[in-house]
Design an enzyme around this catalytic site. Structure first.
Site, PDB file in Angstrom:
ATOM      1  N   CYS A   1      -4.739   6.144  -4.335  1.00 33.51           N
ATOM      2  CA  CYS A   1      -4.060   4.841  -4.242  1.00 33.51           C
ATOM      3  C   CYS A   1      -2.625   5.055  -4.718  1.00 33.51           C
ATOM      4  O   CYS A   1      -2.405   5.403  -5.888  1.00 33.51           O
ATOM      5  CB  CYS A   1      -4.792   3.816  -5.112  1.00 33.51           C
ATOM      6  SG  CYS A   1      -3.985   2.208  -5.133  1.00 33.51           S
TER       7      CYS A   1
ATOM      8  N   CYS B   1       0.871  -1.175   0.000  1.00 35.03           N
ATOM      9  CA  CYS B   1       0.000   0.000   0.000  1.00 35.03           C
ATOM     10  C   CYS B   1       0.906   1.223   0.000  1.00 35.03           C
ATOM     11  O   CYS B   1       1.599   1.479   0.992  1.00 35.03           O
ATOM     12  CB  CYS B   1      -0.913  -0.011   1.226  1.00 35.03           C
ATOM     13  SG  CYS B   1      -1.927   1.470   1.320  1.00 35.03           S
TER      14      CYS B   1
END
Ligand SMILES: N[C@@H](CCC[C@H](N)C(=O)O)C(=O)O
Length: 288
Positions: A219, A86
């Site tokens: 993201c 992530c």
């Protein structure tokens, strides 16, 4: 640490938000259902994901990285599923470590399931993560929304991404559910899907539907995948030109700057914010 006294923080990176659970000795059990409950925006604290902060030496998945990275980002998606990486999470994770006095401004390495990631904490608050190389598996994928279909570029940033260039970000629809793609066999573990528009020279805008979290406002790995896919489309592959290429990637929650170098290394720069900290109510935890 007793499970009845779990401390947490809430933070975000370009509005990709996380519940942060410091647990240096890996004493907590965080089953998927509890993670999902914590990330629930109505019944829990709310977040696109959870960052479990553990010493690498204390976690079986990170012990081998303990020599180079003291801290392991045990990342979970909002539905409780586990993901390899992530990008926004690493920035928020490093910011948390600095704020907690566990690391200092400058360089550190964070262990992730996608391998160790070098991080630079700059004086001005910007955080740069060396995300590693993108892999571009050769697969032709088609993504569809509301009767429109686009070819998508398959990019792996440790986690899988399908990048589709569209004329208008509205064409991605409401993104309440994962956009269907074919052939499904290309992504047996699911995929994050990015929709991209041009905004100017080396400047794009995007929306994303994240595997395990739904549409998010940013993201980091997705922005890297988009920059790499766009560089290939633009004939600006640094391995071919010998020159680094930098893209400004606008997301609903902010802007990330992504540079790909001639050796394939991808750097991501952006902010990280801690919003609050507290303790989870033991009575809530009983019911959760
Ligand atoms: N928001 C993240 C990506 C989180 C993981 C993703 N949902 C997956 O399942 O691969 C980022 O900033 O990179």
């Amino acid at each position: 640490m007793s499970t009845s006294q779990i401390a947490f923080l809430k933070g975000h990176g370009t509005e990709n938000d996380f519940v942060i659970v410091p647990d240096p000795d890996n004493a907590l059990t965080l089953p998927a259902a509890l993670v999902a409950r914590l990330c629930d925006r109505r019944a829990g604290i709310g977040g696109d994901g959870l960052l479990h902060v553990v010493r690498s030496a204390a976690h079986p998945e990170a012990r081998s990285m303990a020599g180079e990275a003291e801290w392991f980002m045990d990342y979970r998606n909002a539905d409780g599923s586990i993901a390899e990486m992530c990008g926004n999470g690493v920035r928020v994770f490093a910011h948390y470590l600095q704020r907690a006095g566990l690391v200092e401004e400058g360089d550190l390495t964070v262990a992730t399931r996608g391998g160790p990631k070098r991080v630079h904490l700059a004086k001005n608050g910007d955080i740069t993560v060396s995300m590693g190389q993108a892999l571009l598996p050769d697969a032709s994928v088609t993504v569809s929304v509301d009767g429109r279909s686009w070819p998508a570029r398959n990019v792996n940033m440790g986690n899988p991404h399908a990048v589709a260039f569209v004329d208008d970000l509205e064409h991605a629809g409401d993104l309440f559910t994962a956009p269907p793609f074919t052939p499904e066999a290309v992504y047996p573990e699911g995929v994050n899907v990015e929709f991209v528009v041009d905004r100017g020279p080396r400047h794009v805008g995007m929306r994303v539907h994240e595997r395990g979290s739904g549409e998010t406002r940013s993201c980091g790995t997705g922005a890297c995948a988009v920059a790499v896919a766009t560089a290939r489309r633009d004939g600006a592959d640094p391995a071919v030109t010998g020159l680094p290429v930098t893209y400004r990637v606008d997301l609903p929650g902010g802007t990330l700057v992504i540079t790909e170098h001639p050796d394939g290394a991808v750097d991501m720069t952006g902010p990280a914010v801690i919003v609050a900290e507290g303790v989870i109510d033991p009575a809530w935890l009983e019911t959760a």
